[in-house]
Each structure stands twice: as structure tokens, then as C-alpha cells.
Scaffold this motif. Sequence first.
Motif, PDB file in Angstrom:
ATOM      1  N   LEU A   4       0.836  -1.206   0.000  1.00  0.00           N
ATOM      2  CA  LEU A   4       0.000   0.000   0.000  1.00  0.00           C
ATOM      3  C   LEU A   4       0.869   1.255   0.000  1.00  0.00           C
ATOM      4  O   LEU A   4       0.583   2.225  -0.718  1.00  0.00           O
ATOM      5  CB  LEU A   4      -0.873  -0.023   1.257  1.00  0.00           C
ATOM      6  N   TYR A   5       1.946   1.213   0.785  1.00  0.00           N
ATOM      7  CA  TYR A   5       2.872   2.342   0.870  1.00  0.00           C
ATOM      8  C   TYR A   5       3.496   2.615  -0.497  1.00  0.00           C
ATOM      9  O   TYR A   5       3.492   3.752  -0.985  1.00  0.00           O
ATOM     10  CB  TYR A   5       3.957   2.056   1.899  1.00  0.00           C
ATOM     11  N   THR A  13       0.962   4.042  -2.993  1.00  0.00           N
ATOM     12  CA  THR A  13       0.627   5.439  -2.714  1.00  0.00           C
ATOM     13  C   THR A  13       1.763   6.369  -3.130  1.00  0.00           C
ATOM     14  O   THR A  13       1.525   7.411  -3.763  1.00  0.00           O
ATOM     15  CB  THR A  13       0.330   5.630  -1.217  1.00  0.00           C
ATOM     16  N   MET A  14       2.998   5.995  -2.799  1.00  0.00           N
ATOM     17  CA  MET A  14       4.142   6.861  -3.133  1.00  0.00           C
ATOM     18  C   MET A  14       4.315   6.972  -4.651  1.00  0.00           C
ATOM     19  O   MET A  14       4.521   8.059  -5.180  1.00  0.00           O
ATOM     20  CB  MET A  14       5.433   6.308  -2.508  1.00  0.00           C
ATOM     21  N   LEU A  51       2.064   6.556  -6.996  1.00  0.00           N
ATOM     22  CA  LEU A  51       0.968   7.335  -7.592  1.00  0.00           C
ATOM     23  C   LEU A  51       1.111   8.834  -7.317  1.00  0.00           C
ATOM     24  O   LEU A  51       0.900   9.656  -8.205  1.00  0.00           O
ATOM     25  CB  LEU A  51      -0.379   6.840  -7.076  1.00  0.00           C
ATOM     26  N   THR A  52       1.496   9.197  -6.097  1.00  0.00           N
ATOM     27  CA  THR A  52       1.574  10.629  -5.775  1.00  0.00           C
ATOM     28  C   THR A  52       2.863  11.249  -6.316  1.00  0.00           C
ATOM     29  O   THR A  52       2.824  12.134  -7.166  1.00  0.00           O
ATOM     30  CB  THR A  52       1.491  10.888  -4.259  1.00  0.00           C
ATOM     31  N   VAL A  53       4.007  10.776  -5.818  1.00  0.00           N
ATOM     32  CA  VAL A  53       5.282  11.369  -6.232  1.00  0.00           C
ATOM     33  C   VAL A  53       5.497  11.185  -7.725  1.00  0.00           C
ATOM     34  O   VAL A  53       5.918  12.111  -8.422  1.00  0.00           O
ATOM     35  CB  VAL A  53       6.451  10.759  -5.423  1.00  0.00           C
ATOM     36  N   THR A 110       3.272  10.877 -10.172  1.00  0.00           N
ATOM     37  CA  THR A 110       2.421  11.756 -10.975  1.00  0.00           C
ATOM     38  C   THR A 110       2.882  13.198 -10.876  1.00  0.00           C
ATOM     39  O   THR A 110       2.948  13.911 -11.884  1.00  0.00           O
ATOM     40  CB  THR A 110       0.959  11.654 -10.531  1.00  0.00           C
ATOM     41  N   ALA A 111       3.216  13.640  -9.646  1.00  0.00           N
ATOM     42  CA  ALA A 111       3.692  15.015  -9.478  1.00  0.00           C
ATOM     43  C   ALA A 111       4.948  15.245 -10.311  1.00  0.00           C
ATOM     44  O   ALA A 111       5.099  16.273 -10.981  1.00  0.00           O
ATOM     45  CB  ALA A 111       3.961  15.302  -8.010  1.00  0.00           C
ATOM     46  N   ILE A 137       4.084  15.503 -14.023  1.00  0.00           N
ATOM     47  CA  ILE A 137       3.539  16.814 -14.362  1.00  0.00           C
ATOM     48  C   ILE A 137       4.656  17.840 -14.463  1.00  0.00           C
ATOM     49  O   ILE A 137       4.671  18.690 -15.364  1.00  0.00           O
ATOM     50  CB  ILE A 137       2.498  17.264 -13.321  1.00  0.00           C
TER      51      ILE A 137
END
Lengths: 261, 82
Positions: free
Chosen positions: B54-55, B58-59, B61-63, B65-66, B69
Motif C-alpha cells: 500500500l505504501y 501510494t508513493m 501514484l503521488t510522487v 504523478t507530481a 507533471i
Amino acid sequence: MTHQSHAYHMVKPSPWPLTGALSALLMTSGLAMWFHFHSMTLLMLGLLTNTLTMYQWWRDVTREGTYQGHHTPPVQKGLRYGMILFITSEVFFFAGFFWAFYHSSLAPTPQLGGHWPPTGITPLNPLEVPLLNTSVLLASGVSITWAHHSLMENNRNQMIQALLITILLGLYFTLLQASEYFESPFTISDGIYGSTFFVATGFHGLHVIIGSTFLTICFIRQLMFHFTSKHHFGFEAAAWYWHFVDVVWLFLYVSIYWWGS
Amino acid sequence: MLRNLLALRQIGQRTISTASRRHFKNKVPEKQKLFQEDDEIPLYLKGGVADALLYRATMILTVGTAYAIYELAVASFPKKQE
């Protein structure tokens, strides 16, 4: 292993504030992409990462409290202050929408016909579904109090039953309100009446869903024996939030549904 | 006398379930033991393999994607030629 000589909780480093902040970035830029470029990908990614963050962050809080024993009385006091301050901020959030409603409805402009409800608007009958909704939420306030007392008296089965009833009533409210939205003769685009109605009741509905989710988490935790008769702050926080949601509805009902018709 | 003492100890160790219909067992003491183990594993990974998965998800997907971008933003502007 070193031990602390005070009762406070020195929280260990965690990645969730970072992922939460990044998910907020993805959600907001996702909204912009949806509005202007008709793409929902970024928004969906943002919502997913936000949900993942919330799940893991609060899972860790449960681990710190229930499994590691960090929630001593002074720590619990801090958590209580925190929840009360948060709910207070939400009160101010709703105050803005009530201000907007009263600003427009106390002095209706000539463009609206000089009266409230404005020309062309057929408001919902406050004695039909809205009244049922009021009784549903009031009843849920009673059942959650029953659940709390059962918990404090160590009556496990009654607590589970009463909490389940509360959650089902919350779901019933949401379904009723959704059907009202579907059947409504006016929309959010119908002038200031539509705007104030749907923004105020819409945000309220969102809070009902959030509150129901919080209660469901408490339900699961109760099944897993997390709560004791003396220590169950997670449940109390959920109950406070639920009562807040109920009170907002009462204000909505009296102001927008009843006086506003 | 000793036999009685041993029997008493066994009763004390048995998990008593008060759930009627669902028969949920109280696993909180086990969890308390697991999460209080002095093994330096951070809390958000202490639960097991699922935590790590899960960790990581999440990392990424967030880091991830950022970062994507950011690269998109950089690529969107032409580099000035001297």
C-alpha cells in the motif's frame, strides 16, 4: 530502549502528510483539467491518492492509540480540543452559505419579482420528504446516544445494534435526498434560489456521507474490540460530528425549506 | 493443589469471547504485541506485507504523478537557442 518521562505523544515521522499534500495538488489540477479540457484522469488519480492517504494515516492513528497505548489522558484531551476546533471551523463554513441565502432571500431583487421564492420557482413541500428527512436524522441522534450509553455500560450487542441503526438511518437520509435531487423541479442553474439551495444542501449531504463513513469505521472497530467502556474517543468524535450534521440540517430545514417557501 | 493452580493458569490464558452471533475474536492483545515489538520498523510498515504494498502504491501514484507533471511543464517550454 529509552523511555520518555512525560505522558505526551511524540509522533514518529510519517510519509502521509507528503502524500496528502501531493494528492491535494493532483485533485486541484485534476479539477482544472476536468473543467477546461474534459479529462477526468488527473482528478480520479487525485481522489484515489487522497483516499489512500486518509486510510493509511488514520489506520496509523488507530495503531498508535489502541495498539501502542500512546493516547494517554492528556493526549486524549488534545484530541478532544482538536475535534471541537475542527467542528467549529465547519460551523463557520456553513455560516457562509446561510449568510448567502439570507442575503438574497431577505431582500429579493426586482429581477426575482420582488418576492421569495422568486418568480418561476416551485419550492419543495416542506411537509413531504424534507419532513421525513428531519425525523430520520433526529431518530439517528437518539440511536447514537443509545449506542454511546450501551458502550459505557459494557453492553456490546446493544451498542452494535444501535450503531447499525444509526448508520442505516444515515444511509436512508442520503437515498431520500438523492431522490429529491433527481425529482426536483428546479436546478442549480435556476438563479440565486437554485444556487443557494443546492450548494447549502449539497455540502450538507456531503457531510452526511462523511459522517456515515466515520460511523461505519467506528462500527468495524467496535466489532474488533477496539473500544472499552472508559476509552472510546474515536466513537465520541464520530458522535459529535454526527450531531453537528443533524443540527445543520435542522437549520437548513427551518431556513431554506420552511421559511424559504 | 499444584494441579488446580495449573488449571487456573490455563483458564486465564483462554480467549473469552462475548460476541454472540458473529463470533468475532478479540485480537487486540495480539495486535498490541505485534505493534509494540522493538524492531525499529516504522509504524506505517509494521503491520506486514500489505503495509509495504500500500505504501509503495501510494508513493508511486503521488510522487510519480507530481514528477510527471513537472517534466510535462518543463517540456512545454522551448529551450532558448543561443
